[in-house]
Scaffold this active site. Structure first.
Site, PDB file in Angstrom:
ATOM      1  N   HIS A  29       8.605  42.523  30.989  1.00 25.45           N
ATOM      2  CA  HIS A  29       8.108  41.389  31.705  1.00 25.45           C
ATOM      3  C   HIS A  29       8.086  41.251  33.269  1.00 25.45           C
ATOM      4  O   HIS A  29       7.210  40.755  33.762  1.00 25.45           O
ATOM      5  CB  HIS A  29       8.881  40.216  30.939  1.00 25.45           C
ATOM      6  CG  HIS A  29       8.448  39.542  29.765  1.00 25.45           C
ATOM      7  ND1 HIS A  29       7.334  39.224  29.506  1.00 25.45           N
ATOM      8  CD2 HIS A  29       9.277  39.725  28.598  1.00 25.45           C
ATOM      9  CE1 HIS A  29       7.247  38.895  27.931  1.00 25.45           C
ATOM     10  NE2 HIS A  29       8.453  39.218  27.442  1.00 25.45           N
ATOM     11  N   HIS A  70      11.479  45.685  26.778  1.00 26.31           N
ATOM     12  CA  HIS A  70      10.554  44.565  26.529  1.00 26.31           C
ATOM     13  C   HIS A  70      10.784  43.835  27.718  1.00 26.31           C
ATOM     14  O   HIS A  70       9.825  43.288  28.356  1.00 26.31           O
ATOM     15  CB  HIS A  70      10.946  43.865  25.221  1.00 26.31           C
ATOM     16  CG  HIS A  70      10.221  42.579  25.115  1.00 26.31           C
ATOM     17  ND1 HIS A  70       8.494  42.778  24.583  1.00 26.31           N
ATOM     18  CD2 HIS A  70      10.445  41.458  25.448  1.00 26.31           C
ATOM     19  CE1 HIS A  70       8.353  41.400  24.609  1.00 26.31           C
ATOM     20  NE2 HIS A  70       9.416  40.673  25.058  1.00 26.31           N
ATOM     21  N   GLU A  71      12.153  43.592  27.954  1.00 26.48           N
ATOM     22  CA  GLU A  71      12.477  42.399  29.072  1.00 26.48           C
ATOM     23  C   GLU A  71      12.011  43.093  30.338  1.00 26.48           C
ATOM     24  O   GLU A  71      11.709  42.360  31.273  1.00 26.48           O
ATOM     25  CB  GLU A  71      14.042  42.107  28.932  1.00 26.48           C
ATOM     26  CG  GLU A  71      14.291  41.544  27.692  1.00 26.48           C
ATOM     27  CD  GLU A  71      13.519  40.259  27.233  1.00 26.48           C
ATOM     28  OE1 GLU A  71      12.987  39.495  28.128  1.00 26.48           O
ATOM     29  OE2 GLU A  71      13.268  40.054  26.223  1.00 26.48           O
TER      30      GLU A  71
END
Length: 381
Positions: free
Chosen positions: A258, A254-255
């Protein structure tokens, strides 16, 4: 006779007033009117200077986890608006033209429309990736100094584990980007459809030569966040909450997503347009109403949309790295955020995130990628 005298005197007085030379107008001293908005020049200067400050403030809030009812981080000039005469009010149309012209100028000079890998969503960013990296490095060094006593050494088992998972995910990312046809999931309401990027140029230059780093901080916060330029901070609280490698891979994916989607720079770009829009609306609408409306109608929905996009990209990344993507929906469900988060938080509720990731089309695509990764791993072994 007296009547004619009065008439003649009155006519003379009026004529004297009309023909008499007017005294020169003194140069009025500029005064500050805090009821009006900052002039466009001040705004341009402050926006330029506010890039690192805005991103640092944003990540400071992110380090505390999902934010409910956040303050609008506004890039306004602080000196007020100068005018030459309190009786002179410049035409609003002129003000609007100048503000809109400034926005168009920024877009032309610095803007770049990019296509995000995996989702193929197009977005406008106004910051070259070279500056994004410099800002990320600067912010990361500040985080190291701030958490100096709490940062786990690189040889610590938890730190080694997180770095190895990050390495797997990043290698999968670069392997995916080398493919001619890159499968992706695009959001279409609740449905997620697998498509191909053939014939579309993806924005990947910001990922080339990127130095990925992760900082594991000993703190009981169930959170992790990323900084511009591939810098990630993970708190040990989240490692206690999610113990398996697949769960941690969900968070790391998820990070990384980004960074892939350049969400930090996109948020900064969006806030430039938001502030310009506010400056115009302040001339017609109550400023407090404008601020509240901006938060609930633009700022929060935009943030939640980016989080959902990061979830989608992240689940494909973890699958490509050889981690079972079927774990991802359970991770977000386990976070247990409230249903109201879909309206008043920067992050969607855990229930919504779980539902979107469990959609058949996206999950089938992720499982297919996962099986290919396992088969490739067995061949390499």
């Amino acid at each position: 006779m007296l009547t004619w005298y009065r008439r003649l005197k009155l006519g003379f007085d009026v004529t004297s007033k009309i023909t008499a030379p007017k005294p020169p107008v003194r140069n009025p001293v500029p005064i500050i009117n805090h009821n009006n908005q900052s002039n466009v020049l001040d705004l341009a200067i402050d926006v330029t200077r506010a890039v690192p400050t805005f991103l640092e403030a944003l990540n400071e809030l992110q380090s505390q986890g999902p934010i409910e009812l956040p303050r609008l981080i506004s890039l306004r000039a602080g000196s007020g608006c100068y005018h030459v005469d309190r009786h002179y009010d410049p035409p609003k149309i002129l003000y609007i033209v100048v503000v809109v012209g400034f926005g168009i100028g920024v877009a032309i000079c610095f803007g770049n429309v990019e296509t995000i890998p995996y989702t193929q969503r197009r977005h406008l960013v106004v910051m070259p990736y070279i500056y994004e990296r410099k800002i990320g490095v600067r912010m990361f060094e500040k985080k190291k100094a701030r958490y100096k006593e709490r940062v786990l050494p690189k040889t610590h088992p938890e730190s080694v584990r997180v770095r190895m998972i990050l390495k797997d995910v990043v290698e999968a990312l670069h392997r995916d980007l080398k493919k001619e046809d890159l499968n992706y999931a695009s959001e279409n309401g609740a449905a997620l459809m697998a498509m191909t990027t053939k014939g579309v140029k993806l924005a990947t230059s910001h990922l080339e030569g990127l130095e990925w780093e992760v900082l594991v901080v000993k703190k009981d916060i169930v959170n992790a966040y990323c900084l511009p330029g591939g810098k990630i901070v993970v708190f040990t609280g989240i490692l206690k909450h999610f113990k398996t490698d697949e769960e941690i891979a969900t968070i790391i994916g998820h990070e990384v997503a980004h960074v892939v989607a350049r969400h930090a720079v996109e948020r900064f770009t969006k806030n430039i347009w938001l502030v310009l829009g506010q400056l115009i609306l302040y001339e017609f609408v109550n400023p407090d109403l404008v601020d509240i409306s901006s938060v609930f109608l633009l700022d929060l929905p935009f943030s939640r949309r980016m989080e959902i996009e990061a979830d989608h990209i992240g689940v494909l990344l973890m699958a490509s790295a050889g981690y079972d993507p079927r774990v991802a929906p359970k991770v977000y469900k386990k976070m247990g955020q409230k249903a109201l988060d879909d309206y008043i938080s920067t992050h969607p509720s855990g229930k919504t995130r779980c539902k979107l990731l469990s959609e058949a089309s996206l999950m089938q695509e992720a499982i297919s990628i996962y099986k290919d990764a396992i088969a490739r791993r067995e061949i390499d072994a």
